[in-house]
Design an enzyme around this catalytic site. Structure first.
Site, short mmCIF file in Angstrom:
data_model
loop_
_atom_site.label_atom_id
_atom_site.label_comp_id
_atom_site.label_asym_id
_atom_site.label_seq_id
_atom_site.Cartn_x
_atom_site.Cartn_y
_atom_site.Cartn_z
N HIS A 17 3.02 -3.72 -6.66
CA HIS A 17 3.76 -3.35 -6.24
C HIS A 17 4.51 -3.99 -4.49
O HIS A 17 3.99 -4.31 -4.83
CB HIS A 17 2.71 -2.34 -5.83
CG HIS A 17 3.37 -1.19 -5.17
ND1 HIS A 17 4.31 -0.85 -2.39
CD2 HIS A 17 4.33 0.37 -5.16
CE1 HIS A 17 4.85 0.60 -3.09
NE2 HIS A 17 4.76 1.23 -4.37
N ASP A 29 -5.60 -3.75 -4.96
CA ASP A 29 -4.46 -2.39 -4.02
C ASP A 29 -5.08 -1.06 -5.14
O ASP A 29 -4.87 -0.70 -6.43
CB ASP A 29 -2.88 -2.81 -4.29
CG ASP A 29 -2.00 -1.59 -4.64
OD1 ASP A 29 -2.88 -0.60 -4.29
OD2 ASP A 29 -1.05 -1.55 -4.32
N GLN A 79 -3.41 2.86 -7.57
CA GLN A 79 -3.36 4.26 -8.69
C GLN A 79 -5.08 4.25 -9.46
O GLN A 79 -4.84 5.11 -10.14
CB GLN A 79 -2.41 3.43 -9.30
CG GLN A 79 -1.03 3.49 -9.21
CD GLN A 79 -0.37 5.18 -9.12
OE1 GLN A 79 -0.62 5.94 -9.52
NE2 GLN A 79 0.70 4.61 -8.48
N LYS A 103 -1.76 10.21 -2.76
CA LYS A 103 -2.20 9.81 -4.32
C LYS A 103 -3.56 10.84 -4.73
O LYS A 103 -3.51 10.87 -6.22
CB LYS A 103 -1.74 8.78 -4.95
CG LYS A 103 -0.49 8.50 -4.25
CD LYS A 103 -0.29 6.57 -4.73
CE LYS A 103 1.03 6.03 -4.31
NZ LYS A 103 2.31 6.32 -4.58
N CYS A 148 9.56 0.53 -7.21
CA CYS A 148 8.64 -0.81 -5.83
C CYS A 148 8.35 -1.92 -6.53
O CYS A 148 7.00 -1.67 -6.23
CB CYS A 148 8.15 0.17 -4.94
SG CYS A 148 9.15 1.59 -3.82
N1 PMP Z 1 0.39 0.28 -4.48
C1 PMP Z 1 0.32 0.82 -5.83
C2 PMP Z 1 -0.31 0.25 -6.97
C3 PMP Z 1 1.15 2.22 -5.46
O1 PMP Z 1 1.88 2.44 -6.69
C4 PMP Z 1 1.73 2.99 -4.25
C5 PMP Z 1 3.05 3.84 -4.32
N2 PMP Z 1 3.66 3.90 -5.46
C6 PMP Z 1 1.34 1.35 -3.17
C7 PMP Z 1 0.70 0.64 -3.74
C8 PMP Z 1 1.70 2.19 -1.88
O2 PMP Z 1 1.83 3.54 -1.68
P1 PMP Z 1 1.86 4.29 0.16
O3 PMP Z 1 3.45 4.44 -0.38
O4 PMP Z 1 1.16 5.28 0.43
O5 PMP Z 1 1.12 3.35 0.81
#
Ligand code: PMP
Length: 423
Positions: free
Chosen positions: A140, A217, A220, A243, A381
């Site tokens: 991401h 990270d 997910q 999430k 993203c």
């Molecule tokens: N890493 C991953 C794998 C994600 O899916 C996301 C959110 N789509 C993020 C980081 C960022 O999370 P947040 O927007 O809650 O900071």
């Protein structure tokens, strides 16, 4: 396609015997009962944000109605109640991750802030010119850009583990990238764009052979797989509250205690200090050193309730149910004409990204919305993933434990309508 790793996480088949009562569980989520565009809502955008059970919503209301107060500094009753609830939430997050101490849990705004915190403390202090940070091609943006920024500042180099056509990391390439220059490996547990579950245990072990620190990270990963950071032995693990069936604006960074102790502060302000004068400031102990200013008190408390709720249902049972659902959805979608699944790793969970011949993802999303089905469309993203698969965007259905096979059927019918409209 199988989901070997999540099945392992789900454990033995006896878990399947104590199936989730999904209809009962759905009653806990008030939002799920509504209609959208005259159709029952089918919420399949859980990877973007998950829905909240009533216990979480009630906890927010209870906080503001009965004990709203700033924490840590107050001697009065409400402040003590709020402080206790906030610190209890920290212990809940500790238990969820099986961290050895509660001070290893830092409340942050989100996964994004957690990664920036590590890049701006560990990265800023430890990276030197010529050092390397290894990320993967399926990250991401929030696990790319903070590293890019600090690498630029320090004249360090960002290295990228490539992926194969199925959306799996090439471990032999990873092995080749690792060296004495590697200071950090930052990799996602589950890809939000592909659904791939990465072999993080093995990757952490490999990084440690070169004394590199590993950040996982878990945005997910945490909502879908049982976790044990001590067994994983990662230096850092990050996830977002929203999430994980909790509120937005709160997240968790786990860091190994001794390592956190050795790091400089992230932001300056109240709460992160022991004493301040114009000549000198001494910093507070971990975790407070990393929680400058008034934190998202109610967010942490409500996330604690979400953790209780998820633990009560059982992450192993959740993983089992989601895996069944995921397999069913994969099978149904694979049978459709003009549809190609992007990301067919052997080990996957809860996320199906797909493209449709000559139909833009936004059109797919718009027609599905008319059917009450919420999916996400776009680059998620993860633009490097889109580049790798040479697609501008995908449609993504992502599942939670409150989703059902009937909802998958509605998705499939909706895609049938998309085909009807465009062909
Ligand atoms: N890493 C991953 C794998 C994600 O899916 C996301 C959110 N789509 C993020 C980081 C960022 O999370 P947040 O927007 O809650 O900071």
């Amino acid at each position: 396609m199988t989901t070997g790793q999540s099945m392992t996480a789900a454990g033995s088949s006896s878990i399947g015997e104590s199936r989730l009562d999904v209809e009962q569980i759905r009653q806990d989520f008030p939002i799920l009962g509504q209609q959208v565009n005259g159709k029952p809502l089918v919420y399949l955008d859980n990877a973007a944000t998950a829905q909240k059970p009533r216990v979480v919503i009630d906890a927010i209301q209870e906080y503001y109605q009965t004990y709203n107060s700033n924490i840590h500094r107050g001697v009065h009753h409400l402040s003590q109640v709020a402080t206790e609830a906030y610190e209890k939430a920290r212990v809940k997050a500790q238990r969820l991750l099986n961290a050895s101490e509660s001070r290893e849990i830092i409340f942050v705004r989100s996964t994004t802030e957690a990664i920036n915190l590590v890049a701006q403390t560990f990265g800023r202090e430890r990276l030197q010119a010529g050092d390397e940070v290894v990320v993967s091609a399926m990250e991401h943006h929030s696990n790319i850009v903070p590293w890019q920024m600090i690498c630029q500042e320090k004249d360090a180099r960002l290295r990228v583990i490539p992926i194969n056509d199925k959306g799996e990391l090439l471990l032999e390439e990873y092995e080749r990238l690792l060296s004495e220059r590697t200071r950090v490996v930052a990799v996602t547990h589950i890809s939000n764009a592909l659904g791939t579950i990465n072999p993080i245990e093995q990757m952490i072990e490999m990084a440690h052979q070169y004394d590199a620190a590993v950040l996982i990270d878990g945005a997910q990963g945490a909502p879908h797989l049982p976790l044990d950071v001590q067994a994983l032995d990662c230096e850092f693990y990050a996830f977002s509250g929203h999430k994980f069936y909790g509120p937005t604006g709160v997240g968790v960074l786990y860091g190994k205690g001794d390592l956190l102790d050795s790091l400089p502060p992230y932001q300056g302000g109240g709460e992160m200090i022991l004493s301040v004068s114009f000549e000198e400031t001494t910093y507070n102990v971990v975790p407070h050193r990393f929680e400058a200013g008034t934190p998202n008190i109610v967010g942490a408390i409500a996330l604690g309730k979400a953790i209780d709720y998820v633990i009560h249902i059982g992450l192993e049972r959740i993983a089992y149910h989601e895996d069944e659902l995921f397999r069913y959805a994969t099978q149904q979608l694979s049978g459709l004409p003009d549809l190609t699944i992007i990301g067919t790793a052997d080990s996957k969970a809860s996320i199906i990204s797909f493209v449709m011949d000559d139909i833009h993802a936004h059109d797919v999303g718009t027609i599905l919305d008319q059917e009450g089905v919420a999916v996400r469309t776009g680059h998620h993203c993860a633009q490097p993933v889109m580049d790798r698969f040479e697609v501008p965007a995908t449609s993504r259905a992502s599942f939670a434990f409150y989703n059902t096979k009937e909802e998958v059927d509605v998705l499939v019918e909706g895609i049938g309508k998309v085909i009807e409209v465009f062909k």
